[in-house]
Design a protein around this motif. Structure first.
Motif, PDB file in Angstrom:
ATOM      1  N   UNK A 184       0.840  -1.206   0.000  1.00  0.00           N
ATOM      2  CA  UNK A 184       0.000   0.000   0.000  1.00  0.00           C
ATOM      3  C   UNK A 184       0.870   1.250   0.000  1.00  0.00           C
ATOM      4  N   UNK A 185       1.915   1.252   0.823  1.00  0.00           N
ATOM      5  CA  UNK A 185       2.821   2.410   0.866  1.00  0.00           C
ATOM      6  C   UNK A 185       3.432   2.637  -0.508  1.00  0.00           C
ATOM      7  N   UNK A 186       3.941   1.581  -1.119  1.00  0.00           N
ATOM      8  CA  UNK A 186       4.574   1.721  -2.440  1.00  0.00           C
ATOM      9  C   UNK A 186       3.569   2.207  -3.471  1.00  0.00           C
ATOM     10  N   UNK A 187       2.357   1.652  -3.456  1.00  0.00           N
ATOM     11  CA  UNK A 187       1.337   2.032  -4.439  1.00  0.00           C
ATOM     12  C   UNK A 187       0.930   3.497  -4.288  1.00  0.00           C
ATOM     13  N   UNK A 188       0.990   4.001  -3.054  1.00  0.00           N
ATOM     14  CA  UNK A 188       0.596   5.393  -2.790  1.00  0.00           C
ATOM     15  C   UNK A 188       1.772   6.356  -2.942  1.00  0.00           C
ATOM     16  N   UNK A 189       2.983   5.819  -3.084  1.00  0.00           N
ATOM     17  CA  UNK A 189       4.162   6.671  -3.195  1.00  0.00           C
ATOM     18  C   UNK A 189       4.775   7.042  -1.862  1.00  0.00           C
ATOM     19  N   UNK A 190       4.272   6.457  -0.762  1.00  0.00           N
ATOM     20  CA  UNK A 190       4.843   6.717   0.571  1.00  0.00           C
ATOM     21  C   UNK A 190       6.046   5.790   0.780  1.00  0.00           C
ATOM     22  N   UNK A 191       6.767   5.998   1.880  1.00  0.00           N
ATOM     23  CA  UNK A 191       7.933   5.179   2.206  1.00  0.00           C
ATOM     24  C   UNK A 191       7.531   4.064   3.165  1.00  0.00           C
ATOM     25  N   UNK A 192       7.613   2.796   2.742  1.00  0.00           N
ATOM     26  CA  UNK A 192       7.255   1.710   3.660  1.00  0.00           C
ATOM     27  C   UNK A 192       8.322   1.500   4.731  1.00  0.00           C
ATOM     28  N   UNK A 193       7.883   1.375   5.964  1.00  0.00           N
ATOM     29  CA  UNK A 193       8.723   1.017   7.107  1.00  0.00           C
ATOM     30  C   UNK A 193       8.058  -0.187   7.757  1.00  0.00           C
ATOM     31  N   UNK A 194       8.868  -1.111   8.276  1.00  0.00           N
ATOM     32  CA  UNK A 194       8.333  -2.319   8.920  1.00  0.00           C
ATOM     33  C   UNK A 194       8.716  -2.364  10.392  1.00  0.00           C
ATOM     34  N   UNK A 195       7.815  -2.910  11.186  1.00  0.00           N
ATOM     35  CA  UNK A 195       8.136  -3.254  12.573  1.00  0.00           C
ATOM     36  C   UNK A 195       7.967  -4.761  12.728  1.00  0.00           C
ATOM     37  N   UNK A 196       8.693  -5.337  13.690  1.00  0.00           N
ATOM     38  CA  UNK A 196       8.655  -6.781  13.907  1.00  0.00           C
ATOM     39  C   UNK A 196       7.512  -7.210  14.824  1.00  0.00           C
ATOM     40  N   UNK A 197       6.777  -6.250  15.382  1.00  0.00           N
ATOM     41  CA  UNK A 197       5.626  -6.586  16.228  1.00  0.00           C
ATOM     42  C   UNK A 197       4.474  -7.047  15.335  1.00  0.00           C
ATOM     43  N   UNK A 198       3.409  -7.541  15.948  1.00  0.00           N
ATOM     44  CA  UNK A 198       2.257  -8.007  15.164  1.00  0.00           C
ATOM     45  C   UNK A 198       2.673  -9.115  14.213  1.00  0.00           C
ATOM     46  N   UNK A 199       2.344  -8.927  12.926  1.00  0.00           N
ATOM     47  CA  UNK A 199       2.709  -9.896  11.892  1.00  0.00           C
ATOM     48  C   UNK A 199       4.110  -9.649  11.356  1.00  0.00           C
ATOM     49  N   UNK A 200       4.799  -8.635  11.873  1.00  0.00           N
ATOM     50  CA  UNK A 200       6.072  -8.209  11.304  1.00  0.00           C
ATOM     51  C   UNK A 200       7.153  -9.263  11.262  1.00  0.00           C
ATOM     52  N   UNK A 201       7.315  -9.993  12.348  1.00  0.00           N
ATOM     53  CA  UNK A 201       8.374 -11.010  12.390  1.00  0.00           C
ATOM     54  C   UNK A 201       8.152 -12.055  11.291  1.00  0.00           C
ATOM     55  N   UNK A 202       6.910 -12.522  11.152  1.00  0.00           N
ATOM     56  CA  UNK A 202       6.593 -13.499  10.104  1.00  0.00           C
ATOM     57  C   UNK A 202       6.753 -12.886   8.714  1.00  0.00           C
ATOM     58  N   UNK A 203       6.358 -11.629   8.560  1.00  0.00           N
ATOM     59  CA  UNK A 203       6.485 -10.950   7.268  1.00  0.00           C
ATOM     60  C   UNK A 203       7.946 -10.870   6.851  1.00  0.00           C
ATOM     61  N   UNK A 204       8.805 -10.443   7.784  1.00  0.00           N
ATOM     62  CA  UNK A 204      10.237 -10.325   7.489  1.00  0.00           C
ATOM     63  C   UNK A 204      10.822 -11.708   7.196  1.00  0.00           C
ATOM     64  N   UNK A 205      10.440 -12.705   7.998  1.00  0.00           N
ATOM     65  CA  UNK A 205      10.954 -14.069   7.820  1.00  0.00           C
ATOM     66  C   UNK A 205      10.525 -14.649   6.475  1.00  0.00           C
ATOM     67  N   UNK A 206       9.386 -14.157   5.938  1.00  0.00           N
ATOM     68  CA  UNK A 206       8.898 -14.631   4.646  1.00  0.00           C
ATOM     69  C   UNK A 206       9.814 -14.272   3.492  1.00  0.00           C
ATOM     70  N   UNK A 207      10.673 -13.261   3.704  1.00  0.00           N
ATOM     71  CA  UNK A 207      11.693 -12.919   2.726  1.00  0.00           C
ATOM     72  C   UNK A 207      11.190 -12.417   1.385  1.00  0.00           C
ATOM     73  N   UNK A 208      10.045 -11.781   1.341  1.00  0.00           N
ATOM     74  CA  UNK A 208       9.501 -11.276   0.079  1.00  0.00           C
ATOM     75  C   UNK A 208      10.447 -10.260  -0.558  1.00  0.00           C
ATOM     76  N   UNK A 209      10.570 -10.328  -1.880  1.00  0.00           N
ATOM     77  CA  UNK A 209      11.394  -9.353  -2.599  1.00  0.00           C
ATOM     78  C   UNK A 209      10.827  -7.936  -2.446  1.00  0.00           C
ATOM     79  N   UNK A 210       9.540  -7.826  -2.100  1.00  0.00           N
ATOM     80  CA  UNK A 210       8.925  -6.510  -1.890  1.00  0.00           C
ATOM     81  C   UNK A 210       9.517  -5.781  -0.683  1.00  0.00           C
TER      82      UNK A 210
END
Length: 181
Positions: A135-161
């Motif tokens: 969503x951030x990329x599509x809107x032109x904003x800067x995506x930042x991630x946190x490891x809380x919530x789903x973050x740890x799993x998201x980061x571990x997923x290793x998506x090229x995005x």
């Protein structure tokens, strides 16, 4: 530098997330340090907005009044520390409704940009899921991630995005990076 704005996802960034949805004011529990982090942004002159998918509304798991009470609790906790959220935008639709507002679509972020009269390039959008990054990329904003919530799993997923997306332990760490470089 222009106006300083930060957009935050809600569940998993500001408050604890639940695979069963956050359905009531009693289930809405701020993550450690998140209220203080938002207050620090306010004190530093940042305008803070929240963009949150709330498909629990479409699923009949909570009412708009339930959601309003959670957001009032957030605002009250922030006010106690001299902080504020300028606006909260939410998508009430389910995943199959085809709306433009539900992340990973950019509709909510674009609405925040319009309503705050701010251009989104350079604006951090702090989230915990791949949908937030997209969503951030599509809107032109800067995506930042946190490891809380789903973050740890998201980061571990290793998506090229996630390439080039800064990752922080939690909202407090992300705010430290923003305020103190």
């Amino acid at each position: 530098m222009g106006e300083r704005v930060v957009i935050l996802d809600r569940d998993g960034v500001i408050n604890a997330d639940s695979e069963h949805f956050v359905k009531s004011i009693d289930e809405w529990m701020p993550l450690p340090g998140s209220i203080d982090a938002i207050a620090r942004l306010s004190h530093a002159g940042y305008r803070v907005a929240v963009a949150t998918n709330q498909s629990g509304l479409a699923r009949g798991l909570l009412t708009p009044a339930d959601l309003d009470s959670m957001h009032r609790k957030l605002r009250d906790l922030l006010a106690e520390q001299g902080g504020r959220v300028e606006m909260i935008v939410y998508c009430p639709h389910g995943p199959d409704d085809g709306c433009d507002c539900r992340k990973p679509r950019p509709g909510m972020l674009q609405e925040i940009g319009r309503r705050l009269s701010v251009k989104l390039p350079g604006v951090p959008f702090v989230g915990d899921s791949l949908g937030d990054v997209l969503a951030a990329r599509a809107a032109g904003a800067d995506p930042w991630m946190v490891r809380t919530g789903k973050g740890e799993d998201t980061v571990a997923g290793g998506s090229s995005h996630l390439a080039g997306v800064p990752v922080y332990a939690d909202l407090a760490s992300a705010v430290d990076a923003l305020l103190y470089g």
